[in-house]
Scaffold this active site. Structure first.
Site, short mmCIF file in Angstrom:
data_model
loop_
_atom_site.label_atom_id
_atom_site.label_comp_id
_atom_site.label_asym_id
_atom_site.label_seq_id
_atom_site.Cartn_x
_atom_site.Cartn_y
_atom_site.Cartn_z
N ASP A 8 0.88 -1.17 0.00
CA ASP A 8 0.00 0.00 0.00
C ASP A 8 0.92 1.22 0.00
O ASP A 8 1.37 1.67 1.05
CB ASP A 8 -0.89 -0.02 1.25
CG ASP A 8 -1.81 1.19 1.30
OD1 ASP A 8 -2.20 1.70 0.23
OD2 ASP A 8 -2.14 1.64 2.41
N GLU A 69 -1.86 -1.55 -4.81
CA GLU A 69 -3.12 -0.85 -5.08
C GLU A 69 -2.88 0.22 -6.14
O GLU A 69 -1.85 0.87 -6.15
CB GLU A 69 -3.65 -0.22 -3.78
CG GLU A 69 -5.14 -0.01 -3.80
CD GLU A 69 -5.71 0.29 -2.41
OE1 GLU A 69 -6.49 -0.53 -1.91
OE2 GLU A 69 -5.37 1.33 -1.83
N ASP A 142 -1.86 1.00 7.83
CA ASP A 142 -1.25 0.83 6.50
C ASP A 142 -0.88 -0.63 6.25
O ASP A 142 -0.99 -1.11 5.12
CB ASP A 142 0.01 1.70 6.38
CG ASP A 142 -0.31 3.18 6.56
OD1 ASP A 142 -0.81 3.79 5.60
OD2 ASP A 142 -0.10 3.69 7.67
#
Lengths: 174, 174
Positions: A8, A69, A142
């Site tokens: 991420d 992502e 996160d």
């Protein structure tokens, strides 16, 4: 058994999640953390911390596949630029190791884990804990997001296996 | 003699310019080219081409310092993101080689070469040719921009040398 590294990316903190998925699609938690980049004195050094951290994690955990992502575009050009640089640095590190990379939109991650593209972060994190059998306290936000991305890839790969489609083809359709 | 690598990052084409600058601040053309990234089948592979190309050029030309343009922010979030990813990948590659990186805003590059922050691209390219004594036909636009960034760094470093300021301090003031 396939080891998946979920990333991420962020220019302040980059979430890292590692899971194993077996042939039946069962997922097991391996590792999760956030790389905190704020200590670096300038932006290039921050990207340096990100790359060094990611290099060390790839060396330690030896993932076979990477999932990252795509970027949420409801942001200013300046945020997009900073996020883009972090994402570019992360991708560069991964690509250098010749690891296959799959990209998932945030709504696909939410759909895959919660069943709704508009699910909120708390729901996604709840599902990550449930699917990986993790205690409540363990996860940094996160890191949880990175695990969610890795889990999405595991689910997509399992689906691809059942339907005879490659993950890449599925991804292009998604 | 210091060898400077200038990078004009872009997600379709990344300009590369290499110059040598001597103790008196005289600059000499070494190499310039554009890395064309459009052939890659997806975005991560494009960043892979960028990193591999940059790695090969660093190995071949052994620069001691790197200069890169900051990003022109008069763009959409999507352009900023793509450009950011290319810039992040380039920076990651450079930082991995522990090369010092200086960043210059486009208006600083123009000011340094043409004497006006609002100079157009054609003027900048004209000055690059003039300063490096290059024939008219030789330069591809992205390569010329990369040489302009390298020349700016050479000028700034020379100024820093005369005033006793580090380039880094000058850059922070800029």
């Amino acid at each position: 058994m396939t080891r998946i590294l979920g990333i991420d990316p962020g220019s302040q903190r980059t979430g890292i999640g590692v899971i194993d998925v077996d042939a039946a699609g069962r997922c097991r938690y391996v590792h999760a953390q956030a790389l905190v980049l704020l200590a670096a004195e300038d932006f290039p050094s921050r990207l340096g911390l990100l790359c060094d951290g990611l290099e060390a994690l790839i060396a330690q955990w030896q993932p076979q596949q990477v999932a990252i992502e795509t970027v949420f575009m409801d942001k200013s050009a300046m945020s997009a630029l900073k996020l883009g640089q972090a994402r570019g640095a992360a991708l560069a590190t991964v690509v250098r190791h010749r690891l296959p990379v799959a990209e998932y939109e945030p709504r696909v991650v939410k759909q895959s884990l919660v069943g709704r593209g508009a699910a909120d972060k708390a729901q996604v994190q709840h599902m990550v804990r449930l699917l990986l059998n993790l205690p409540e306290a363990k996860l940094q936000a996160d890191a949880a997001d990175a695990l969610a991305i890795a889990l999405t890839h595991a689910h997509m790969s399992a689906t691809a296996g059942r339907t005879g489609l490659s993950t890449d083809a599925l991804r292009r359709r998604g």
